[in-house]
Scaffold this active site. Structure first.
Site, PDB file in Angstrom:
ATOM      1  CG  ASP A  69      -2.034   0.984   1.163  1.00 45.42           C
ATOM      2  OD1 ASP A  69      -2.308   1.510   0.062  1.00 45.42           O
ATOM      3  OD2 ASP A  69      -2.662   1.239   2.211  1.00 45.42           O
ATOM      4  CD  GLU A  95      -0.194   5.240  -4.322  1.00 46.48           C
ATOM      5  OE1 GLU A  95      -0.989   4.290  -4.398  1.00 46.48           O
ATOM      6  OE2 GLU A  95       0.273   5.648  -3.236  1.00 46.48           O
ATOM      7  CG  ASP A 134      -7.929   4.459   0.084  1.00 44.21           C
ATOM      8  OD1 ASP A 134      -7.864   3.237   0.274  1.00 44.21           O
ATOM      9  OD2 ASP A 134      -7.076   5.255   0.500  1.00 44.21           O
TER      10      ASP A 134
END
Length: 755
Positions: free
Chosen positions: A401, A404, A482
């Site tokens: 997670d 990015e 999300d």
């Protein structure tokens, strides 16, 4: 800006070389595509790729106008100004931007991605101005692919930026999202082709958005690396793209079951309570996930000593119930003296650095935090070794997670100059962050995949990632980030996952029920039925939202959610067979209708229904209080899975949709393998029951093996003809049954011919 010209060409072994006053180019024939690489610097002639798994080249010919190679359509080239025609695609020109020009022209798309004062070299961009390829548009053309995107299935008419972004609270027009897949499928008049821009910079695809007569692909980098993938069907384009970038590994069987997660299981007791509740309510469960709550002060590769004091015991107790444990791993490493992960990384000089050679320091969950440079092989190897901490405790899968990478704050840098990520001028060896940002998540997932492969060679790796680039399917599954507990997000997940599927990512899912905000029981119920046909079936929510486990709302909602989850397990032989096909061929599990019906014009217009494999048409409910919905049936005959009614397509029907079912249709000519609705340890399905179309010949397949590990399995085939079934697979000690649901709603068993 000015056009790119080439004045000379020469044919070398397996390469057509073009040269001009400023740029050079290489044209290569790959097994699945034409490659055109345009470059200025000599060192870029052998540019490597993060995405492309196969570098094999084939012989080609060129007569000054047309390049030809076996099994590829001809490529028509114009050298000055450079242009080309490939299948139904015409590139009308290639333009070189000046430094100032592209920063002005592309500002609307790139402003969030670069500092407020873009002065090289500190902004991370190269000194050149970038390259723009212009494409002639046609009114009938549609576009698909581009990975994870908001909006409807057809992507024409908008501009898309490829830049991995922590897109919390995204909505129907948010762009970009968490993944970058600069791969485009064009379709017109039933014929398809693909374009892959293999550039990691923040490229932009303008798909007839600025003008309806033209599309454009733009990269600010010093090269334009383009792959042209032939059809003529979408199926062939997807096969060609995955032949180029790789197919996914076969997953462990348990990964295809039901998964439960929540940011907000704060201790071992709460995790045990969830497992107990699933057992009490007789709801099948294959995996429980531990979010950042399990860590000690957000230090990665730790368990909190008070809240998770005996992780091996917890994980072992879950495993005894048949429930695997997956843990989250974030890239942000807490910068803390004495913390072994930081100290070891510091000695290796493993972290992303400023142009001055200092560590980039900021905040994510850990504060202060530093970020490993996964673009370096030695850092990936070090990171992979760290996973032994979890794997030796029995953890079965890794969840990547915030990769990015996301950053809440960077020391010494105003937030508007980072765009919620690392500074674009930060250094990854010789590369800037602007160049490799889009592959950060891919490289992290590669490390997690290799960690499991090395530490547990008799088990298949399982990695889930939020960020990725083209080719991510070789290392990880994907979820769409999300999302929110809104009906619009339920509906939007369908085209989002379908376009990911067409982009090579066969294994993906969205958070069932929505991650943030409060879900209603009706929303979670309908979403659970839809999720039964996601490749990844995971219910996940935020600790700031209402609890939404399948039992959380009580009666009457637990029963239909239990039915949906049990149906997922009933279809496990079919799902596992599709998973093995995806591993072999790249064919997705979730498929838009036009994937199987390329001649049906209506199929291209639908985004709220899909095919699960070739045999099942799924039409989810996407609105509250909806008890019926319109369903389009493509050409051929279809059987209502629940009632047995046989319907002739192409036509629209109105389908009933009670809470304990989903509109579902079996395609003529197919037989779907099923089993009892419960988790199982091996993919040797006993009993095995094929559900066959009630009239005419039908065919079905099932793939069976150990459900994990490297032992090869076997595909067995069923043929049904004249009410007699023949099954060519091994039958010793197993039950193989074939049944039909008659149009009158009666179940009938078919005679099974002896082998």
């Amino acid at each position: 800006m000015h056009p790119v010209d080439f004045t000379h060409w020469r044919l070398e072994p397996r390469t057509l070389q073009l040269t001009g006053p400023t740029f050079s180019a290489r044209v290569e024939a790959r097994p699945h595509a034409w490659r055109i690489l345009v470059y200025q610097r000599p060192q870029d002639a052998e540019k490597s790729s993060w995405a492309v798994a196969s570098t094999q080249r084939r012989p080609l010919t060129f007569d000054g106008r047309t390049a030809r190679a076996p099994n590829l359509p001809p490529l028509e080239l114009t050298l000055a100004p450079f242009a080309f025609t490939f299948a139904e695609l015409s590139a009308t020109g290639l333009l070189a931007h000046e430094q100032a020009t592209w920063r002005t022209a592309a500002a609307a798309a790139l402003d969030p991605l670069k500092p407020t004062q873009p002065e090289p070299p500190t902004d991370g961009y190269p000194l050149g101005g970038g390259l723009e390829l212009r494409l002639a548009e046609r009114p009938a053309r549609r576009y698909f692919g581009l990975g994870e995107r908001t909006g409807f299935l057809d992507k024409k008419g908008r501009r898309y930026t490829h830049w991995n972004t922590d897109a919390l609270d995204h909505h129907e027009t948010t762009d970009p999202l968490y993944q970058a897949h600069p791969f485009l499928i064009g379709v017109e008049d039933g014929r398809a082709w693909g374009v892959f821009l293999d550039e990691t910079w923040p490229s932009v695809f303008d798909l007839a958005a600025t003008t309806p007569h033209q599309s454009a692909l733009f990269t600010p980098g010093p090269t334009l690396d383009l792959y042209l993938i032939p059809g003529p069907t979408v199926r062939e384009v997807v096969a060609g793209f995955t032949g180029l970038t790789g197919t996914p590994p076969l997953p462990p069987l348990w990964a295809l079951g039901f998964h439960q997660c929540r940011w907000g299981y704060p201790d071992a007791g709460s995790v045990r309570a969830v497992a107990d509740a699933f057992a009490t309510h007789d709801i099948p469960l294959s995996a429980l996930w531990l979010d950042i709550d399990h860590m000690d002060g957000y230090r990665v590769f730790t368990f909190h000593p008070a809240r998770f004091p005996e992780p091996e015991r917890l994980i072992g107790a879950l495993r005894e119930r048949g429930v695997r444990t997956v843990v989250i791993v974030d890239p942000g490493v807490k910068k803390e003296a004495g913390y072994p992960v930081y100290e070891d990384g510091k000695r290796l000089r493993a972290f992303v650095e400023t142009p001055r050679g200092d560590e980039v320091v900021g905040e994510v969950w850990a504060n202060p935090a530093v970020w490993p440079d996964f673009t370096r092989p030695e850092v990936r190897a070090w990171w992979a070794d760290l996973h032994r901490y979890y794997l030796e405790k029995g953890v079965a899968g890794i969840w990547n997670d915030m990769n990015e990478p996301s950053a809440f704050r960077i020391e010494g840098t105003p937030p508007q100059q980072t765009g919620k990520t690392l500074p674009l001028g930060a250094r990854h060896g010789k590369a800037s962050h602007a160049e490799v940002h889009n592959v950060y998540g891919l490289a992290m997932s590669q490390a997690a995949h290799e960690a499991q492969r090395r530490a547990a060679p008799t088990r298949r790796p399982f990695v889930l990632t939020r960020a990725g680039f083209a080719g991510i399917q070789r290392y990880a599954w994907v979820w769409t980030g999300d999302n929110q507990s809104h009906w619009s997000h339920l509906e939007m997940s369908i085209p989002m996952l379908l376009n990911l599927s067409l982009s090579g990512v066969a294994f993906a899912g969205a958070d069932i029920g929505g991650f943030s905000e409060d879900a209603t029981p009706e929303l979670v119920t309908r979403w659970t039925w839809l999720g039964a046909f996601y490749p990844l079936m995971r219910n996940h929510s935020s600790k700031t939202s209402r609890r939404q486990e399948p039992y959380a709302f009580g009666a009457p909602w637990t029963h239909p959610m239990r039915q949906a989850i049990r149906f997922r397990y009933q279809l496990l032989p079919y799902t596992y067979t599709l998973a093995e096909e995806a591993h072999r061929t790249g064919a997705p599990l979730m498929r838009p209708l036009f994937y199987e019906f390329p001649e049906d014009e209506t199929a291209y217009t639908l985004h709220d229904a899909f095919l699960y494999g070739p045999a099942l048409l799924v039409a989810p409910i996407t609105r509250p209080a909806q008890t019926h919905r319109a369903v389009y049936l493509p050409p051929g005959r279809w059987q209502d899975w629940w009632t047995g009614e046989v319907l002739e397509g192409p036509r629209w029907i109105v389908a009933e949709a009670p809470l304990d079912a989903i509109p579902l249709y079996l395609r003529e000519g197919h037989a779907v393998p099923t089993t009892t609705p419960e988790p199982r340890e091996t993919a040797r399905f006993d009993p095995l029951v094929f559900r066959a179309f009630p009239t005419g010949p039908s065919r079905g397949e099932v793939y069976e093996d150990d459900g994990d590990g490297p032992t090869p399995g076997r595909r067995s085939r069923l043929e049904v003809h004249d009410r007699t079934a023949r099954f060519d697979g091994p039958r010793a000690g197993r039950t193989v049954r074939v049944e039909v649901l008659t149009p009158e709603g009666e179940r009938a068993a078919l005679e099974l011919a002896p082998p």
